[in-house]
Every structure is written in C-alpha cells, then in structure tokens.
Enzyme design. Structure first.
Site, PDB file in Angstrom:
ATOM      1  N   GLU A  39       1.579   2.546   3.784  1.00 59.36           N
ATOM      2  CA  GLU A  39       1.061   3.798   3.201  1.00 59.36           C
ATOM      3  C   GLU A  39       1.983   4.960   3.590  1.00 59.36           C
ATOM      4  O   GLU A  39       1.536   6.039   3.985  1.00 59.36           O
ATOM      5  CB  GLU A  39      -0.394   4.079   3.633  1.00 59.36           C
ATOM      6  CG  GLU A  39      -1.127   4.987   2.649  1.00 59.36           C
ATOM      7  CD  GLU A  39      -2.620   5.204   2.947  1.00 59.36           C
ATOM      8  OE1 GLU A  39      -3.102   4.754   3.989  1.00 59.36           O
ATOM      9  OE2 GLU A  39      -3.284   5.828   2.103  1.00 59.36           O
ATOM     10  N   ARG A  89       2.552  11.615   8.979  1.00 56.01           N
ATOM     11  CA  ARG A  89       3.960  11.720   8.584  1.00 56.01           C
ATOM     12  C   ARG A  89       4.926  11.971   9.729  1.00 56.01           C
ATOM     13  O   ARG A  89       6.134  12.000   9.549  1.00 56.01           O
ATOM     14  CB  ARG A  89       4.098  12.829   7.535  1.00 56.01           C
ATOM     15  CG  ARG A  89       3.190  12.559   6.339  1.00 56.01           C
ATOM     16  CD  ARG A  89       3.509  13.361   5.123  1.00 56.01           C
ATOM     17  NE  ARG A  89       2.580  12.995   4.051  1.00 56.01           N
ATOM     18  CZ  ARG A  89       2.640  13.425   2.799  1.00 56.01           C
ATOM     19  NH1 ARG A  89       3.602  14.257   2.446  1.00 56.01           N
ATOM     20  NH2 ARG A  89       1.763  13.044   1.903  1.00 56.01           N
ATOM     21  N   HIS A 129       0.828  -1.205   0.000  1.00 58.24           N
ATOM     22  CA  HIS A 129       0.000   0.000   0.000  1.00 58.24           C
ATOM     23  C   HIS A 129       0.863   1.257   0.000  1.00 58.24           C
ATOM     24  O   HIS A 129       1.206   1.802   1.049  1.00 58.24           O
ATOM     25  CB  HIS A 129      -0.928  -0.026   1.233  1.00 58.24           C
ATOM     26  CG  HIS A 129      -1.962   1.050   1.256  1.00 58.24           C
ATOM     27  ND1 HIS A 129      -2.936   1.109   2.235  1.00 58.24           N
ATOM     28  CD2 HIS A 129      -2.204   2.111   0.441  1.00 58.24           C
ATOM     29  CE1 HIS A 129      -3.721   2.154   2.015  1.00 58.24           C
ATOM     30  NE2 HIS A 129      -3.291   2.782   0.952  1.00 58.24           N
ATOM     31  N   HIS A 187     -10.636   1.626  -1.643  1.00 61.04           N
ATOM     32  CA  HIS A 187     -10.022   2.855  -1.122  1.00 61.04           C
ATOM     33  C   HIS A 187     -10.816   4.068  -1.570  1.00 61.04           C
ATOM     34  O   HIS A 187     -10.880   4.385  -2.749  1.00 61.04           O
ATOM     35  CB  HIS A 187      -8.569   2.969  -1.617  1.00 61.04           C
ATOM     36  CG  HIS A 187      -7.670   3.762  -0.710  1.00 61.04           C
ATOM     37  ND1 HIS A 187      -7.984   5.030  -0.263  1.00 61.04           N
ATOM     38  CD2 HIS A 187      -6.472   3.463  -0.158  1.00 61.04           C
ATOM     39  CE1 HIS A 187      -7.009   5.462   0.518  1.00 61.04           C
ATOM     40  NE2 HIS A 187      -6.081   4.541   0.612  1.00 61.04           N
ATOM     41  N   TYR A 202     -11.677   7.642   5.239  1.00 61.14           N
ATOM     42  CA  TYR A 202     -10.912   6.435   4.887  1.00 61.14           C
ATOM     43  C   TYR A 202     -11.358   5.238   5.748  1.00 61.14           C
ATOM     44  O   TYR A 202     -11.663   4.157   5.247  1.00 61.14           O
ATOM     45  CB  TYR A 202      -9.406   6.662   5.103  1.00 61.14           C
ATOM     46  CG  TYR A 202      -8.671   7.376   3.986  1.00 61.14           C
ATOM     47  CD1 TYR A 202      -9.336   8.215   3.099  1.00 61.14           C
ATOM     48  CD2 TYR A 202      -7.298   7.223   3.824  1.00 61.14           C
ATOM     49  CE1 TYR A 202      -8.646   8.874   2.087  1.00 61.14           C
ATOM     50  CE2 TYR A 202      -6.601   7.881   2.813  1.00 61.14           C
ATOM     51  CZ  TYR A 202      -7.275   8.709   1.948  1.00 61.14           C
ATOM     52  OH  TYR A 202      -6.578   9.352   0.957  1.00 61.14           O
ATOM     53  N   HIS A 227      -5.878   0.206   5.736  1.00 58.11           N
ATOM     54  CA  HIS A 227      -5.954   0.814   7.066  1.00 58.11           C
ATOM     55  C   HIS A 227      -6.407  -0.239   8.073  1.00 58.11           C
ATOM     56  O   HIS A 227      -7.333  -0.014   8.866  1.00 58.11           O
ATOM     57  CB  HIS A 227      -6.895   2.029   7.060  1.00 58.11           C
ATOM     58  CG  HIS A 227      -6.747   2.849   5.804  1.00 58.11           C
ATOM     59  ND1 HIS A 227      -7.714   2.917   4.852  1.00 58.11           N
ATOM     60  CD2 HIS A 227      -5.697   3.566   5.328  1.00 58.11           C
ATOM     61  CE1 HIS A 227      -7.300   3.662   3.838  1.00 58.11           C
ATOM     62  NE2 HIS A 227      -6.067   4.074   4.101  1.00 58.11           N
ATOM     63  N   ARG A 270      -1.874   8.836  -5.874  1.00 60.49           N
ATOM     64  CA  ARG A 270      -2.309   9.330  -4.570  1.00 60.49           C
ATOM     65  C   ARG A 270      -3.813   9.102  -4.411  1.00 60.49           C
ATOM     66  O   ARG A 270      -4.607   9.485  -5.276  1.00 60.49           O
ATOM     67  CB  ARG A 270      -1.993  10.830  -4.460  1.00 60.49           C
ATOM     68  CG  ARG A 270      -2.135  11.405  -3.066  1.00 60.49           C
ATOM     69  CD  ARG A 270      -1.540  12.813  -2.981  1.00 60.49           C
ATOM     70  NE  ARG A 270      -2.321  13.781  -3.725  1.00 60.49           N
ATOM     71  CZ  ARG A 270      -3.254  14.581  -3.201  1.00 60.49           C
ATOM     72  NH1 ARG A 270      -3.502  14.557  -1.899  1.00 60.49           N
ATOM     73  NH2 ARG A 270      -3.914  15.429  -3.944  1.00 60.49           N
ATOM     74  N   ALA A 271      -4.196   8.482  -3.286  1.00 54.67           N
ATOM     75  CA  ALA A 271      -5.600   8.092  -3.105  1.00 54.67           C
ATOM     76  C   ALA A 271      -6.499   9.315  -2.927  1.00 54.67           C
ATOM     77  O   ALA A 271      -7.554   9.423  -3.561  1.00 54.67           O
ATOM     78  CB  ALA A 271      -5.726   7.161  -1.910  1.00 54.67           C
TER      79      ALA A 271
END
Lengths: 335, 335
Positions: A279, A285, A6, A173, A189, A218, A65-66
């Site tokens: 991911e 981040r 992912h 997704h 999400y 997730h 990018r989702a």
C-alpha cells in the site's frame, strides 16, 4: 516476479479531486475530467513506478484511492459517477504501464443501498477493462456501520454470486471515516479488517460460496496478533477448524509496517494465505528512524522473515496468481 | 506476587441477570437483589479463585462483567441503578476474599450523557468501597459510536479530572455490542482498544493530564501488531515520540491468547507498559488443542516469553502497583 497486491492511485492529478469537490458540493456530474496521458504518466513515473523500481517489485494490483471512495458521500448515483470515473482512470494507468500495473475496481456502493447495484460496474471493469478484482467496503456509511454485516444473505449474496461467476476476489477495504471516533487509516481501516474476519468465521458464507475469495488487507487487522483468540472463539461456538472454515477463502496481505509484525504474520498464518503488499504512497509515508527505510517498504520485512525461499516465492507471486485467477491471462494479454 | 489486572465477575449468581432482565423489560429498579454471601463465595471458590490457584496467580483486579455493563440499555438512571448494584457485588466479593481480589468499578455511563454523571459513583467506589480503578467505556452506545471521542475536552475531561484527583486509572473497555456488524468479544472489544489508542496519539490529552493513566486491554487491540504503522502515523503528523506522547500514560494488558502474540507484545512494547492479565472465565473459555491448556491461561505465555526474570516481575507485579497507585495501601488495609 514480485506482485504487490495492494496499491491505490493516491497520486492522481489534482483535477480528480477538483471533480470530487464539485460532487461533494452537490453537483453529481461536474462535466468531463480533463487529465492527459502525460499527466498520468508523470504521476506514476514519479510515484508508484519509481517506488516499484527502487524497492524491487514488478507488478502492482492497482485500484482507486481507498479513502477517496467515500461511499457515504451523496447518493448511489453520485457513487456510480465517481466510481466509473476512478475506474476509468485506473484503466488508463494500466494501458500506459501494462507490464507494471493491473486493475482492481472500486464499486458504486452507497449506504442503505444493497450492493447488487454494483454488479453492472463490476462486470464492466472485469469484462471490458480487464480488471482482476474489486474492493468491497464492509461499511459504506463511513464509520457508522449502519448496513447489514457482510454475511447477510439478502444484502450481500448477489454481489458474491457475480464475483464467483467472474472469478474475481474482493479486497475488504473501508474508505474515509466520517465518524470522529475513528481515525481513517489508524482505526477505521484496521477495525474494518478485524470486523470482517469475525463476521466470516461466525457465518456459513464459504459453505454457500466455496470459491469466493477475500483479501483482508493491513495484515488482517488485529487478527493474526489475536489468532489464539479467534481460534478459541470459533471453537467455543463449535465452528469448524479454520482450515475448513475460512482458509480456502480468506487471505491476508503484508501491509504491516515493522519487522516483528511481519514475523508474527508469517509464523501464525499459513504461508498459502499471505499475499505480498505494501500500500505504498499510502497511509504511512515517512522513514522509520529505527531502520532508516520507509515504514511501508514491506518487501524488506518479508525478505528478512525467517521463512524459506520457497515460502517467500509464494508470498511474493504464487499466492497472488491463485487468489486472482484472472491475473496470469490478463498479464499475458497486456503483453 | 502475581497480579492479574483484568478479571470480571462473569460467574455471578443467576439472580443478578434476573434483576437485569427486569430492567431490560422496562423496570428500572426491580427491588432488592437477594444474593447471599454463601452464594457469592461458592461462585468465586468454584470459579475465579480456583483458577487463580490452578494457574498460580495471587490477586485479581476485579470488576463487574464487561459485556454486562450494557450502557446502551435504558437511561442514565437505569445505568446508575445497575452500576451501583454491580459495584456493590464486587465489594462483597472483595470483603469475602480480601487477599485474592481488589475492586474496580463500572460507571453509570449512558449514550448522549456526558460522563461527568459518573463522578459520584467513581468517588463512592474509591472512597467508600476501596476500589483502585474504573472501567471506562469509549462507546456507551454499544457499537454505534455516536458520542464524542475520548479526547473531547468538554465531554470527557471532567471524569479525567476526578480520576487524577483520586489517583485511579481507567481500563478502556467497551461493553456488549448491539450493532450486528460487531461481534462483541471478537470485533467490538478489539476495535474499541485500537480506536482509543489512535485517539490518544492524535490528541494532547496527556499534556493536559500528565498523570492520567489508561490500561488498554486485550493486548492493546491491534496496536502492538501494527506498532510500526502507529509510530509512522504519529511521525507523519509531527507528533512527539511515543515515549513522551503516550508511554507514561498508556499501558497494555496481556490478554492475548497464544504464545506468538505475547512474544510480539513483549518484544515491541516497553516492558514498563505491560501488565499481566488473563480475563479468565471470559471471552474464550476452551482449551487450545495445540497446547492442551486454556487459551486464556496467559501466565504460561508470559512465563515462556524470551524476556528476563526481572522483566517478568515487572509485568506480573511491579507495573500494576505503579499503574494502580492505590493498590498497595488498599491491599494492606484488606489485610
């Protein structure tokens, strides 16, 4: 080999967003995208490839990018131009780094349009670009949830037929939320994941498609934490046991950003149904002050989970090779 | 004393649903509800009271059936008549069994109508009926999510002002889903919980109302399982640590229907923020073949959780007395 199933190209050169902004402003096809191989190589070397090396994974199953898919923006035509562009960019990443990345596509879904319109792009990505899967958005309306559930035969089955024919799985997704109730990565999400699983267990979708495969990302949303609730709901409705009902077809990734979550996942969900994923450079981040490591450095959690080395090997590699049947041959082709 | 903070009158005599069916058919006020005390006593004695005794809890914080609130049905007037009726019925249960039940009200919310319209009924229930809290639906549209998020000042703050004035908490609880994407108890309930938490951590709602309190039911939706994700998302957005941001105001119940889920909840969430609950005779009514006990017999899981006796006492009783500040005095009054 450690396969991260992912990853999204969240670090694409800014020209990509400029193109998209022009689309959002109403110009469906704002001319060629001028991004050089050097630019791509730089974003990957400083981004996802560096992270792979730092963290000790080998291959990322990589898609656009989702949050950027934005299926709710514009028309099906807008979505088609945008998806083609984004998928081509992934293909370029894979060509530049064929040992480290393998492609998964986004699809030109559009609210109110049945996903049969995505068959052509799915075929192109698999047959021409060597992609091994797709991302499928259960809610192309971006948080309004106005299209039929994923178990609606007329709406969804044509794309499933093509997936089965091509032998590619879909990661379920959602994309950006345009509903102010739903924070994109914190609510939409996770809700999308939970919603899809519940749709699956109340339907006969896997009787109709015994080889159809979905990855719920997730960590499966809320599902493993409420595994008793889901088993109980299914049992109350006289559904088959999960081993028959969904576990040959539905898989969860490890994008759960703390140790207790991964411990629960690996305790509750059969090991054969868990795929390693991070991911990375995605929703979260920062560095966890409680551990001193990145929240999304999920390999650390799997490494520490109280399961056998053989089980870890399944999670890190073997399960991905099964769920993405084209992966092994495609990797060989990529050399 | 063991306090179950999450029970609904799911066993009400069939006359109640007949009244509601008439409302659904377009008659807002289909005349008086004829249910005798004997009928009520029978449903409770054979239902919730029996379960209390069988499972060893003492007091249930009791409210009308959550799925039955159906705020999306009819108009605000429909909702007002229905809510008054349902709340009065809870009051009768409490009068009949004053040692075993204490009331929480549903509110006459209606999609498109700001919840200030609920102030009158909240006041009536607290001041006249002795209720100690309310259920607040973050999505009165029943799965369409068309009203503003719970952090919208103009929309929601008036009802929060009244909650603070009356010193009553709200359980954040959606109702029946009329969106075919969302299974009511398997997706919509859990999504509602997750969504509300994410709204809270991205807002200053608890700066504005330092004493406002919410219980997020069903173990907090997906939140504890993804606790790292939520800590990380908040940190990335430079939000305050959770201890300041939400943990004085937001509490999770124990409606998680298997041991590993409760173990994760009690490991990850501070003990002071966990309230015992079962939502018995609710979403999941069967027996878990893996344990031989009811899925929703959550006391067994808390009993077995690897935490101290003092922590269990907090979860079973002390925390509820803090979160529902009127509870202790009202119980004394009920004798």
């Amino acid at each position: 080999m450690i396969i991260d199933c992912h990853g999204h190209y969240t670090t694409a050169p800014k020209e990509l967003q400029a193109f998209r902004n022009a689309q959002i402003d109403g110009n469906d096809n704002p001319g060629p995208l001028n991004i050089s191989d050097d630019q791509i190589a730089e974003t990957i070397r400083n981004g996802q490839l560096k992270m792979q090396q730092d963290r000790g994974s080998d291959l990322t199953i990589f898609s656009p990018r989702a949050a950027g898919m934005g299926h709710h923006i514009g028309t099906a035509k807008t979505s088609e131009i945008w998806s083609t562009l984004c998928n081509d960019l992934i293909h370029r990443v894979v060509k530049l780094f064929p040992k480290n990345f393998i492609g998964v596509c986004q699809l030109p879904q559009s609210p109110g349009v049945a996903p049969a319109n995505c068959i052509k792009e799915l075929e192109r990505c698999v047959k021409e670009l060597g992609f091994v899967g797709c991302n499928l958005n259960p809610d192309p309306s971006g948080g309004k949830w106005i299209d039929p559930p994923m178990t609606d035969k007329k709406w969804w089955y044509p794309i499933y037929e093509k997936m089965v024919e091509l032998d590619v799985p879909a990661m379920v997704h959602v994309s950006m939320s345009c509903n102010p109730n739903f924070h994109t990565t914190g609510a939409h999400y996770i809700n999308g994941d939970t919603t899809a699983f519940m749709q699956f267990i109340m339907s006969d979708i896997f009787k109709d498609f015994p080889t159809l495969k979905f990855i719920i990302p997730h960590g499966g949303g809320a599902v493993p934490y409420h595994w008793g609730r889901y088993r109980g709901l299914a049992q109350d409705q006289k559904r088959a046991p999960f081993s028959e009902l969904v576990l040959k077809n539905v898989f969860f990734d490890t994008c759960v950003y703390h140790q207790p979550g991964i411990d629960l996942l690996t305790k509750v969900i059969p090991i054969d149904n868990i795929l390693f994923a991070s991911e990375m450079i995605g929703a979260v981040r920062g560095i966890d002050p409680e551990t001193g490591h990145h929240f999304d450095d999920t390999k650390r959690y799997v490494d520490k989970a109280p399961i056998s080395a053989a089980d870890k090997q399944k999670i890190f590699e073997a399960n991905a090779r099964k769920v993405y049947p084209r992966l092994t041959a495609q990797l060989a082709k990529q050399g």
